[in-house]
Design an enzyme around this catalytic site. Structure first.
Site, PDB file in Angstrom:
ATOM      1  N   ARG A  47     -10.726 -11.202 -13.504  1.00  0.00           N
ATOM      2  CA  ARG A  47     -11.316 -12.325 -13.424  1.00  0.00           C
ATOM      3  C   ARG A  47     -11.990 -12.982 -14.724  1.00  0.00           C
ATOM      4  O   ARG A  47     -12.387 -11.936 -15.513  1.00  0.00           O
ATOM      5  CB  ARG A  47     -12.705 -12.005 -12.420  1.00  0.00           C
ATOM      6  CG  ARG A  47     -12.473 -11.839 -10.944  1.00  0.00           C
ATOM      7  CD  ARG A  47     -12.012 -12.974 -10.173  1.00  0.00           C
ATOM      8  NE  ARG A  47     -11.559 -13.127  -9.047  1.00  0.00           N
ATOM      9  CZ  ARG A  47     -10.650 -12.851  -8.442  1.00  0.00           C
ATOM     10  NH1 ARG A  47      -9.433 -12.834  -9.176  1.00  0.00           N
ATOM     11  NH2 ARG A  47     -10.251 -12.946  -6.961  1.00  0.00           N
TER      12      ARG A  47
ATOM     13  N   GLU B 249     -13.625 -21.552 -14.586  1.00  0.00           N
ATOM     14  CA  GLU B 249     -12.466 -21.785 -13.960  1.00  0.00           C
ATOM     15  C   GLU B 249     -12.620 -22.903 -12.913  1.00  0.00           C
ATOM     16  O   GLU B 249     -13.392 -22.706 -12.131  1.00  0.00           O
ATOM     17  CB  GLU B 249     -11.994 -20.348 -13.473  1.00  0.00           C
ATOM     18  CG  GLU B 249     -10.494 -20.515 -12.888  1.00  0.00           C
ATOM     19  CD  GLU B 249     -10.043 -19.138 -12.719  1.00  0.00           C
ATOM     20  OE1 GLU B 249      -9.983 -18.043 -13.075  1.00  0.00           O
ATOM     21  OE2 GLU B 249      -9.408 -19.196 -11.433  1.00  0.00           O
TER      22      GLU B 249
ATOM     23  N   HIS C 153      -4.261 -19.317 -13.367  1.00  0.00           N
ATOM     24  CA  HIS C 153      -4.814 -18.490 -12.222  1.00  0.00           C
ATOM     25  C   HIS C 153      -3.289 -18.316 -11.416  1.00  0.00           C
ATOM     26  O   HIS C 153      -3.503 -18.605 -10.024  1.00  0.00           O
ATOM     27  CB  HIS C 153      -5.751 -18.649 -11.500  1.00  0.00           C
ATOM     28  CG  HIS C 153      -6.547 -17.443 -10.850  1.00  0.00           C
ATOM     29  ND1 HIS C 153      -7.932 -17.326 -10.472  1.00  0.00           N
ATOM     30  CD2 HIS C 153      -5.972 -16.318 -10.193  1.00  0.00           C
ATOM     31  CE1 HIS C 153      -8.293 -16.138  -9.963  1.00  0.00           C
ATOM     32  NE2 HIS C 153      -6.898 -15.470  -9.910  1.00  0.00           N
TER      33      HIS C 153
HETATM   34  C1  DGY Z   1      -6.731 -12.432  -5.951  1.00  0.00           C
HETATM   35  O1  DGY Z   1      -6.093 -12.325  -4.655  1.00  0.00           O
HETATM   36  O2  DGY Z   1      -7.926 -12.078  -6.104  1.00  0.00           O
HETATM   37  C2  DGY Z   1      -5.887 -13.167  -7.066  1.00  0.00           C
HETATM   38  O3  DGY Z   1      -6.912 -13.515  -8.229  1.00  0.00           O
HETATM   39  C3  DGY Z   1      -5.224 -14.536  -6.631  1.00  0.00           C
HETATM   40  O4  DGY Z   1      -4.329 -13.931  -5.640  1.00  0.00           O
END
Ligand code: DGY
Length: 310
Positions: free
Chosen positions: A228, A257, A276
């Site tokens: 993240r 983001e 992402h």
């Molecule tokens: C998640 O699933 O948390 C990813 O960041 C996106 O697939």
């Protein structure tokens, strides 16, 4: 039939199973609903299939009195106030496991791309700047035989470690759970040639990679983030790349983001950013949709979700 909200178009067969069982409303906007739009959508919803871009906070939960089940189309759940939902008796589910290998593939793609300057050198060819072969042109770092530091050795971190072993890398890990190869964060930062982040975003990990952590890394090391964005202090990373505290970075996730095109971080050297896409393969996104639908169907039936978070 329960009223369900799906917060983005999901072009996967799984959605038809939800449509067959319940009355569903799909948000059709090109961008995610704003918090006001989400509140309006969810006002009388019993089921919610949401994305990591939706903030399912206490305010939204309190404004949705009929809500009984929330299925996140992601493994990360930092966008949901899970404790508040649970206190209201709302079941919450996520999509672990099905995206592990796909996200590890993307992580390794970033490791290779940043170490061997793939993106910048390919751009120079397109820009007509490839005049001749240069003995010291586009020199990068070897990935094989290097030391890979995994911060947060969960399912995805271990899948990245397995790929690293295939490249003859030495693996260091730091995290809460005991296990082989565990070292303190300080040692991992000081000894790794590649530092790869795989921890969830929590109050403990927010801003974990700050000025101090970046200065503790080798000047020849690279930083990879497929976890993240908020785990890294973006301004500290910009400074680290500009000042040569580290050799490069590869980011699948950013803070903020999305990262706007004019953001100062994008002016920093040796940085590769992708939007992402860690779990973005046809097969994996289809499996995530199926898992989210299974969670929602179970939660609305009053059965335990196959992948519940409590
Ligand atoms: C998640 O699933 O948390 C990813 O960041 C996106 O697939």
């Amino acid at each position: 039939m329960a009223r369900c909200v799906v917060t983005r178009k999901l072009p996967f067969p799984a959605l038809e199973r939800l449509r067959a069982a319940h009355d569903i409303e799909v948000w059709r906007g090109a961008l995610p609903p704003s918090s006001a739009e989400l509140r309006e959508l969810c006002a009388d919803a019993e089921g919610l299939l949401c994305m990591l871009t939706d903030s399912i906070d206490a305010e939204l939960i309190d404004a949705s009195p009929n809500l009984r089940a929330i299925a996140n189309f992601a493994v990360g759940t930092n966008n949901i106030d899970v404790a508040h939902a649970t206190s209201k008796g709302i079941a919450v589910g996520n999509t672990p496991g099905v995206l592990t290998e796909t996200t590890a593939d993307l992580t390794f793609a970033l490791i290779l791309a940043v170490s061997r300057k793939i993106v910048e050198s390919a751009k120079s060819v397109r820009d007509g700047e490839w005049w001749t072969w240069e003995p010291a042109g586009w020199l990068g770092s070897d990935v094989h035989g290097a030391t890979l530091g995994i911060i947060g050795p969960g399912l995805i971190g271990e899948a990245v470690a397995r790929r690293g072993e295939g490249f003859g890398m030495t693996i260091l890990r730091t995290g809460h759970s005991p296990g082989p190869g565990r070292v303190a964060l300080e040692q991992l930062l000081a000894e790794s040639d590649v530092v790869s982040l795989h921890c969830p975003l929590t109050e403990e990990t927010r801003g974990l990679i700050d000025v101090e952590a970046l200065m503790a890394m080798k000047q020849s090391a690279i930083l990879i983030n497929t976890a993240r964005g908020e785990v890294i202090d973006s301004e500290a990373l910009r400074q680290a790349l500009e000042s040569g505290w580290i050799a490069g970075a590869g980011l699948d996730v950013t803070d903020p983001e999305p990262l706007p095109g004019f953001h100062p971080l994008l002016g920093a050297p040796n940085l590769t950013v992708v939007p992402h896409i860690g779990s973005a393969s046809h097969a994996t996104r289809g499996r995530m949709a199926a898992m989210a639908v299974d969670n929602l169907l179970a939660g609305l039936d009053g059965r335990p979700m196959p992948s519940a978070i409590d």
